[in-house]
Write an enzyme that holds these catalytic residues in place. Structure first.
Site, PDB file in Angstrom:
ATOM      1  N   LYS A 110       0.822  -1.019  -0.037  1.00 16.44           N
ATOM      2  CA  LYS A 110       0.108  -0.108   0.100  1.00 16.44           C
ATOM      3  C   LYS A 110       1.012   1.258  -0.040  1.00 16.44           C
ATOM      4  O   LYS A 110       0.561   2.283  -0.756  1.00 16.44           O
ATOM      5  CB  LYS A 110      -0.824  -0.015   1.264  1.00 16.44           C
ATOM      6  N   LYS A 151     -11.401  -5.858  -4.822  1.00 18.92           N
ATOM      7  CA  LYS A 151     -12.261  -4.382  -5.172  1.00 18.92           C
ATOM      8  C   LYS A 151     -11.334  -3.437  -5.469  1.00 18.92           C
ATOM      9  O   LYS A 151     -11.610  -2.613  -6.415  1.00 18.92           O
ATOM     10  CB  LYS A 151     -12.694  -4.108  -3.678  1.00 18.92           C
ATOM     11  N   LYS A 194      -4.894 -11.362  -8.276  1.00 21.63           N
ATOM     12  CA  LYS A 194      -6.127 -11.795  -7.664  1.00 21.63           C
ATOM     13  C   LYS A 194      -7.348 -10.987  -8.059  1.00 21.63           C
ATOM     14  O   LYS A 194      -7.231  -9.643  -8.553  1.00 21.63           O
ATOM     15  CB  LYS A 194      -6.121 -11.931  -6.155  1.00 21.63           C
TER      16      LYS A 194
HETATM   17  P1  ADP Z   1     -10.752  -7.105  -1.265  1.00 18.17           P
HETATM   18  O1  ADP Z   1      -9.480  -7.880  -1.206  1.00 18.17           O
HETATM   19  O2  ADP Z   1     -11.455  -7.317  -2.457  1.00 18.17           O
HETATM   20  O3  ADP Z   1     -10.904  -5.786  -0.883  1.00 18.17           O
HETATM   21  P2  ADP Z   1     -11.261  -7.907   1.447  1.00 18.17           P
HETATM   22  O4  ADP Z   1      -9.936  -7.622   1.696  1.00 18.17           O
HETATM   23  O5  ADP Z   1     -12.258  -7.244   2.281  1.00 18.17           O
HETATM   24  O6  ADP Z   1     -11.534  -7.907   0.000  1.00 18.17           O
HETATM   25  O7  ADP Z   1     -11.334  -9.379   1.900  1.00 18.17           O
HETATM   26  C1  ADP Z   1     -12.318 -10.214   2.527  1.00 18.17           C
HETATM   27  C2  ADP Z   1     -12.276 -11.944   2.547  1.00 18.17           C
HETATM   28  O8  ADP Z   1     -12.138 -12.160   1.302  1.00 18.17           O
HETATM   29  C3  ADP Z   1     -10.737 -12.210   3.084  1.00 18.17           C
HETATM   30  O9  ADP Z   1     -11.079 -13.339   3.933  1.00 18.17           O
HETATM   31  C4  ADP Z   1     -10.220 -12.394   1.876  1.00 18.17           C
HETATM   32  O10 ADP Z   1      -9.075 -13.307   2.104  1.00 18.17           O
HETATM   33  C5  ADP Z   1     -10.882 -12.945   0.735  1.00 18.17           C
HETATM   34  N1  ADP Z   1     -10.693 -12.623  -0.511  1.00 18.17           N
HETATM   35  C6  ADP Z   1     -10.312 -11.341  -0.948  1.00 18.17           C
HETATM   36  N2  ADP Z   1     -10.034 -11.518  -2.397  1.00 18.17           N
HETATM   37  C7  ADP Z   1      -9.739 -12.916  -2.421  1.00 18.17           C
HETATM   38  C8  ADP Z   1      -9.325 -13.618  -3.690  1.00 18.17           C
HETATM   39  N3  ADP Z   1      -9.177 -12.979  -4.923  1.00 18.17           N
HETATM   40  N4  ADP Z   1      -9.409 -14.794  -3.706  1.00 18.17           N
HETATM   41  C9  ADP Z   1      -9.603 -15.380  -2.241  1.00 18.17           C
HETATM   42  N5  ADP Z   1     -10.020 -14.775  -1.160  1.00 18.17           N
HETATM   43  C10 ADP Z   1     -10.255 -13.446  -1.207  1.00 18.17           C
END
Ligand code: ADP
Ligand code: TRP
Length: 349
Positions: free
Chosen positions: A111, A217, A214
């Site tokens: 970040k 969001k 991956k």
């Molecule tokens: P983002 O990465 O989209 O901001 P979050 O960080 O809020 O989402 O993630 C919420 C949950 O979803 C966590 O347990 C995270 O490990 C899982 N997660 C998010 N993106 C992925 C992905 N591409 N593959 C597997 N798990 C994911």
């Protein structure tokens, strides 16, 4: 019964990464464990959401949790900021957390690097990994101590297992470090060392369909539980592909492997096999593969989508779910916090 705990930040609709990496597992194990699932609204503050959106974002995750099948009769569902004991434990744990180890956290480093690239208007690769020049960027202390707050979330319910995606592995490891350090420093087994919950198959990473990395969001490549059929189909049909295999049994480039990874999550094994054979004998048509993939994604997500709006608009139901959840979570949290305070030497006059 062993305790399971997990949370998702309230930063918008849930995508397939959240669903397969986290939420689907939350639902699968709700009968077998004492489960706590929450909405991490305090964690979402690191990205400074506008106050007008803040509440709606919490409500969105709550509605999508329930639509995906979390049952408040079986599990404790709550909002992180409704449990002030977490914030107190966060203060206490900050005292045994070291700046150096927090600065070495991968998500933090990424970040910071991104912020520098943006401020300097250069590409990410142009910011050296060991660049220590913080001029022109304001990194919040909350971002640095993000793993400490996450550890407080987990340790306060003495969770045994935490179902999260692979990207959270290092944060979870830090919760283990803090549990161990606290117990050693104060000579009591106040905290339980949490473990990842991975169903024997390893932690999942759901890829994006834009070639690499991956689904996320902030990556802007999400396929959301809230997307309708047309939107999903459009997103899948736009997925990056190459010009196709020219030799039988060639290794797959990442963009094609990603399509298969997603397919393995939503389609029947025989469907995946069918397209793998077509890849191997070079007769694969990406259009057919994508159409099938879109249809199979819809099969998983549309039944969930159908339920979201009605739940989102049901004030009385949502109020009941979060207030009952808050009471249960506070009871569990205050019991652990009392143990931690006692171990550290706090006394009531
Ligand atoms: P983002 O990465 O989209 O901001 P979050 O960080 O809020 O989402 O993630 C919420 C949950 O979803 C966590 O347990 C995270 O490990 C899982 N997660 C998010 N993106 C992925 C992905 N591409 N593959 C597997 N798990 C994911
Ligand atoms: N950091 C997690 C994420 O970005 C969300 C989260 C906050 C969490 N506290 C947690 C996950 C406690 C599991 C347990 O996805």
């Amino acid at each position: 019964m062993q305790t399971v705990l997990s949370g998702i930040r309230s930063t918008g609709h849930l995508h397939l990464g959240n669903y397969f990496g986290a939420l689907r597992n939350f639902v699968r194990i709700q009968d077998d464990y004492n489960c706590y699932y929450f909405i991490a609204d305090l964690h979402s503050l690191t990205t400074h959401p506008h106050p007008d959106d803040f509440h709606a974002n919490v409500r969105t995750i709550l509605a999508e949790y329930l639509a995906a099948g979390l049952d408040p009769e079986k599990v404790t569902i709550f909002v992180q900021s409704d449990v002030p004991e977490v914030s107190e434990l966060y203060v206490l744990l900050n005292m045994i957390s070291y700046k150096g180890e927090l600065e070495r956290t991968t998500t933090f480093k990424d970040k910071v690097r991104l912020a520098k690239a943006k401020a300097r208007n250069v590409r990410l690769e142009d910011v050296a990994e060991d660049d220590h020049n913080d001029e022109g960027i304001n990194i919040s202390a909350g971002l640095l101590t993000y793993p400490v707050l996450m550890a407080a979330d987990i340790l306060i319910h003495r969770a045994d297992f935490v179902p999260v995606g692979k990207d959270q592995e290092q944060h979870l490891e830090y919760a283990r470090v803090l549990a161990r350090r606290f117990n050693n420093m104060y000579g009591e087994e106040v905290f339980t060392e949490p473990r990842a919950f991975n169903f024997g198959s390893g932690l999942i990473k759901v890829p994006g369909l834009d070639g690499s990395g991956k689904m996320g969001k902030s990556e802007g490549n999400g396929i959301y539980l809230y997307d309708d059929e047309k939107t999903i189909t459009k997103k899948v049909m736009k997925a990056l592909t190459d010009s196709g295999p020219v030799e039988p049994n060639s290794p797959m480039p990442e963009c094609i492997e990603n399509l298969f990874t997603l397919m393995a999550l939503v389609s029947e094994p025989s469907t995946v096999e069918y397209f793998k054979e077509k890849w191997n004998d070079c007769s694969i048509r990406y259009g057919d593969l994508k159409k099938q993939l879109a249809a199979d994604i819809c099969k998983v997500t549309l039944p969930i989508r159908e339920r979201i709006d009605a739940i989102y608009n049901d004030d009385a139901y949502l109020h009941k779910v979060v207030s009952e959840g808050r009471d249960k979570a506070r009871t569990s949290a205050s019991a652990t916090l009392a143990l931690a305070r006692k171990a550290m030497g706090f006394k009531v006059f």
